[in-house]
Design a protein around this motif. Structure first.
Motif, short mmCIF file in Angstrom:
data_model
loop_
_atom_site.label_atom_id
_atom_site.label_comp_id
_atom_site.label_asym_id
_atom_site.label_seq_id
_atom_site.Cartn_x
_atom_site.Cartn_y
_atom_site.Cartn_z
N ALA A 101 4.83 13.76 -34.69
CA ALA A 101 5.05 12.34 -34.42
C ALA A 101 4.34 11.96 -33.12
O ALA A 101 4.10 12.80 -32.25
N LEU A 102 3.99 10.69 -33.00
CA LEU A 102 3.35 10.19 -31.78
C LEU A 102 4.06 8.93 -31.31
O LEU A 102 4.51 8.12 -32.14
N ARG A 103 4.13 8.76 -29.99
CA ARG A 103 4.55 7.46 -29.45
C ARG A 103 3.31 6.81 -28.83
O ARG A 103 2.60 7.42 -28.02
N ILE A 104 3.05 5.57 -29.24
CA ILE A 104 1.85 4.86 -28.77
C ILE A 104 2.28 3.50 -28.24
O ILE A 104 3.02 2.76 -28.90
N ASP A 105 1.83 3.17 -27.06
CA ASP A 105 2.16 1.88 -26.46
C ASP A 105 1.15 0.82 -26.90
O ASP A 105 -0.02 1.13 -27.15
N GLY A 106 1.60 -0.43 -26.93
CA GLY A 106 0.69 -1.56 -27.16
C GLY A 106 -0.03 -1.52 -28.49
O GLY A 106 -1.21 -1.83 -28.58
N PHE A 107 0.68 -1.17 -29.56
CA PHE A 107 0.08 -1.09 -30.90
C PHE A 107 0.14 -2.49 -31.51
O PHE A 107 1.19 -3.12 -31.57
N ARG A 108 -1.01 -2.96 -32.03
CA ARG A 108 -1.16 -4.38 -32.37
C ARG A 108 -0.86 -4.68 -33.85
O ARG A 108 -1.51 -4.13 -34.74
#
Lengths: 454, 483
Positions: free
Chosen positions: A440-447
């Motif tokens: 799993a990944l956590r990604i900030d600012g995904f549009r």
């Protein structure tokens, strides 16, 4: 039903190489045994108990101006059919224009041995029916409609060429997936799946429990505005994104044609140090073919390492053109497709999915993306819809189900904003093709750019 | 071959099948790809095998194996018994038995009309044509890849069923195309002719390829690809959109074709391809589009990729409305699902990719019926700032086929009643019924062309099928563009 024995396959290939009047010949024989049962709310809906073969003959004619080459493929290996295929390949090669950039075939190599996994090969329809029965019962209890696939497949592949190369191998795959959807249409459903080379490693009950839990919690989703969110992407969602780097991003041909995200970025530190991506056919949990379309051993290639893109994967032709090592990633030749990675493996991080979620104040937990596709190759701008369970995260807690949202996002940019990496990689696939081992990944600012009402 | 198919059916009945059918299929193709002047793919695949399908205890069983002419007869009985055993193993899990819509046994032959056998045209001539097409794309430094494709296919099928069907069909399709890819100023753009993703395909012989006149169109594709690299991005926000026929093909396929496959509606495809918003309660009353929108399914359409005598359930081909004057009127069905909408016969949409696959419901030929306006008239009567867009670059739609976002290869701005400057990467999004509801003009029959889809994926494991969508350019109001 059995795959061709290694000796039989070798005999067929060697006989054709010997019989060929071409200056160079390469013969590849792949066999496949497949058993699958697909199921829907009414029970098993489709199935197949089937086998097939693909014998491919590549011939090359030498001239002063370069090599002329062609291929013919046939689905059987009887003598008359294979000789006819050889004749078709010779006719095509004879009419082709010589290509001075083509290289001579290469000779002997060492390939690690592999064999079909017998319990996976022997997994029966009755055993698949047991998985499906449990899935149907669990869904019925939760007032959910089941749909899914139980499948086991084994493959063998043998390549022989006139320069003395012999490469042999086998692959095994077991897969169980379930989508559990509210019977009253009040939600999109929950999804879960497992894939492994050993059918004994498929935990059907875990798949069922996960899909049913997501399906239960996915009822009556709330419409959220399409905007930027911090997202926690479960492995199935990560696969849809990362596999596009494999389809269109990491090959030498795309780089040479200046249509790859690697253009001008190789070695530039852009990503968090923990983000590691390799192509590794030798992965213990998820082994792939150990040789490429020309019989060259596949090497382990770092694609993202130390925060930067690495060099592209190559084949014999592109390695020479770009003065790079041949990494063993050729498609069967001749082909208009350049080399590409087929065995992506992402490195694990330190955090559980729960820990990734706990770091999110206002974001989304996403199970899967549907119909992801590539808009722009240089920045890898992708679009796709959430699916199979999308939930609002508030104050570090997973909350209510939300309506599906469409993202339109540069993957390159998104990877620079990875703020957390899960500690449990899974083997997962995507709609279009291919499998990847990823956490799993956590990604900030995904549009996100639009939403649906379900 | 017919005798071997019949043998498989009889053996299945002896083994206890309640119903059985068998398909023997022989496939021959020629695939040629030239890249930057070199022949990078020259392949002549052939495939041949038998698939046996049975109903036993209310469940399907399917088994398939390849063979030669001689050994298929030896393989057939074993396959039939395996299919029956699978049905028996799975029947207890059916909540209700599979029931087929009634059908009288069908006997007959059908062949695609072919003017010029594509396999009889010499390789030298084909390669000469490709070379000319390649050369027509040369001459601009921005071009990083020139690709020319030719793809020819002949499929011969023998079918038999326990209801007495005995069918023999030969389907021939031909096609190809070219594509120029440019890279400049950090931008990559591609232009394709006559359509993207390897070109256009139609049922027929080499006359289909000749009619495309690839060499006459390469220069325009080269220049548009190169010029697009320095063109402005297509502006965001709502605009009037005129869609060209090649892009309308995708729009029809994704937002009308797939949602009106009845198996999707019933949940049979939920695990991969998805479901549909066009549920049974909407049949006959849903406003799918404006009153101008008429979409006709037709598996008898001359030149259609799914034009044939019978489908893989042995059901004869036909024509019926899916959307009539904007209202949702019909589904695409097979014999298994037709009863779910109280139809006594199947629409004949059951197809398998090959002998190796069990048939599933597939989109057939489905066309947007032409309107009355000429293209010039349409552009002349459209306000400044409207967008004309065509040729598929990328596509995405949600699993219920409501929310779509498509990007075209090329756009031009409407200015002063004419097509003006090039615009790059036109990306529009919408909701299926709102989008079709915004259609306020469709060009006339003289602008109507057939566009072949040669790569439609569905099923799990995935199968590829081919079908055609006919369309003339059409205009849509208030379409949302994004960058």
């Amino acid at each position: 039903m059995t795959l061709l024995s290694s000796d039989h396959a070798l005999e067929v290939c060697q006989a054709l190489v010997k019989a060929s009047p071409a200056d160079e010949t390469e013969v590849t024989l792949q066999s496949e045994e497949d058993r699958f049962v697909r199921f829907s709310p009414e029970g098993p809906s489709q199935n197949g108990d089937r086998e097939r073969h693909s014998l491919s003959i590549r011939v090359r004619l030498q001239s002063d101006a370069g090599w002329k080459e062609a291929r013919a493929t046939v689905g059987t290996f009887g003598e008359s059919e294979t000789r006819a295929a050889l004749g078709r390949a010779m006719a095509l090669a004879g009419a082709a224009a010589p290509d001075p950039k083509r290289l001579p075939l290469e000779g002997a190599v060492e390939i690690p041995g592999s064999a079909p996994h017998r319990p996976t090969q022997d997994h029966s329809f009755r055993e698949k029916a047991e998985w499906i029965e449990r899935a149907m019962a669990s869904c019925a209890e939760a007032d959910l409609a089941p749909a899914g696939l139980a499948r086991t497949t084994v493959y063998s592949r043998t390549l022989v060429n006139s320069a003395g190369r012999v490469a042999e191998g086998a692959l095994s795959r077991a897969h169980f997936s379930l989508t559990a959807s509210p019977t009253d249409g009040t939600g999109d459903g929950g999804v879960a799946e497992q894939t492994h080379c050993d059918v004994g490693c498929i935990d059907a009950d875990q798949v069922i429990a996960r899909a049913v839990d997501r399906g239960r919690r996915g009822r009556n989703p709330r419409l959220l505005p399409a905007q930027e969110y911090t997202v926690v992407l479960e492995p199935l969602a990560v696969s849809s994104l990362m596999l596009f780097l494999g389809y269109a991003g990491f090959g030498a041909q795309e780089l040479h044609e200046r249509r790859s995200p690697l253009v001008g970025r190789i070695g530039e530190r852009m990503f968090p140090d923990g983000l590691q991506l390799h192509d590794d056919a030798g992965s213990a949990d998820h082994p792939g073919w150990r040789f490429d379309g020309e019989g060259t051993p596949r090497t382990r290639v770092p694609l993202i390492q130390d925060g930067a893109f690495g060099q592209p994967v190559t084949d014999a032709r592109w390695a020479k053109l770009l003065d790079l090592p041949n990494t063993g990633h050729s498609a069967p030749q001749p082909s208009s497709s350049g080399p590409s990675p087929e065995n992506l493996v992402m490195g694990a991080g330190m955090e559980s999915v729960e820990q990734l979620i706990s770091g999110v104040d206002n974001g989304l937990l996403i199970s899967q993306f549907h119909y992801t596709n590539l808009i722009e190759p240089r920045d890898m701008i992708l679009t796709g819809m959430t699916r199979g369970g999308t939930f609002h995260i508030q104050g570090g807690q997973v909350g209510e189900s939300v309506c599906n949202l469409r993202f339109t996002q540069s993957l390159v940019e998104a990877l620079t904003r990875v703020s957390g990496i899960g500690n449990r990689p899974e083997i997962v696939g995507a709609l279009f093709d291919g499998e990847i081992v990823c956490p799993a990944l956590r990604i900030d600012g995904f549009r996100f750019t639009s939403a649906t009402e379900l | 071959m017919q005798g071997i198919a019949q043998l498989a059916v009889e053996e299945a009945l002896r083994a206890g099948a309640d119903y059985a059918d068998a398909r023997i299929q022989r496939l021959a193709c020629e695939e040629l790809t030239m890249q930057d002047g070199s022949l990078v793919r020259a392949d002549a695949p052939e495939d041949f095998g038998l698939g046996v399908r049975v109903l036993k205890d209310g469940a399907w069983g399917f088994a398939a194996a390849p063979g030669t002419h001689k050994d298929l007869a030896e393989v057939a009985p074993g396959l039939a018994r395996r299919a029956v055993k699978t049905g028996r193993d799975l029947g207890r899990l059916r909540t209700k038995p599979v029931q087929l819509a009634p059908l009288e046994g069908q006997v007959g032959e059908w062949s695609t009309p072919v003017e010029e056998d594509p396999f009889a045209v010499s390789l030298e001539e084909k390669l000469g044509l490709m070379k000319q097409a390649d050369e027509s794309m040369q001459g601009r430094d921005e071009i990083v890849s020139r690709v020319v494709n030719l793809s020819l296919r002949r499929e011969e099928q023998w079918q038999a069923s326990s209801e007495g069907s005995q069918l023999h069909q030969v389907l021939v399709r031909s096609g190809g195309g070219l594509a120029a890819t440019a890279s400049a100023h950090g931008v990559v753009e591609r232009r394709s002719y006559p359509a993207s993703f390897s070109g256009n395909f139609m049922a027929g012989g080499f006359e289909v390829v000749r009619a495309m006149d690839l060499p006459a169109n390469g220069g325009r594709m080269r220049d548009e690809a190169a010029d697009l690299c320095s063109a402005p991005l297509c502006p965001e926000g709502p605009h009037t959109l005129i869609l060209g026929g090649s892009q309308l093909c995708l729009q029809i396929h994704e937002s009308v074709g797939h949602p009106t496959e009845l198996d999707r509606v019933l949940g049979h495809e939920v695990d991969l391809a998805g479901a549909s918003f066009a549920t049974r309660n909407h049949l006959g009353n849903l406003e799918y589009g404006s009153s101008l929108v008429n979409l006709q399914a037709d598996s008898t359409l001359p030149g259609g990729l799914d034009t044939r005598g019978w489908d893989d359930d042995c059901v004869p081909s036909g024509s019926w409305p899916i959307v009539k004057e904007g209202v949702f009127k019909g589904y695409q069905t097979n014999r298994e699902v037709a009863g779910a909408v109280d139809e006594s016969t199947s629409r004949g949409c059951s197809r398998a990719e090959s002998w190796y696959d069990p048939p599933i419901v597939r989109i057939t030929n489905l066309s947007l019926q032409p309107g009355k306006m000429s293209f010039d008239e349409m552009v002349a009567n459209t306000e400044d700032g409207a967008i004309f867009a065509d040729s598929v670059r990328t596509w995405s739609i949600d699993q219920r086929r409501v929310n779509f976002q498509f990007t075209c290869e090329v756009a031009r701005e409407v200015q002063g009643g004419r097509l003006g400057r090039l615009l790059r990467r036109p990306t529009y999004q919408g909701n299926t019924t709102s989008f079709w509801g915004s259609c306020d003009a469709i060009c006339s029959a003289e602008h109507f062309h057939l566009w072949g889809v040669a790569n439609c994926g569905k099923g799990n494991p995935m199968q590829v099928a081919e079908m055609t969508h006919g369309a003339a350019p059409a205009r849509f109001r208030g379409v949302q563009f994004i960058q």
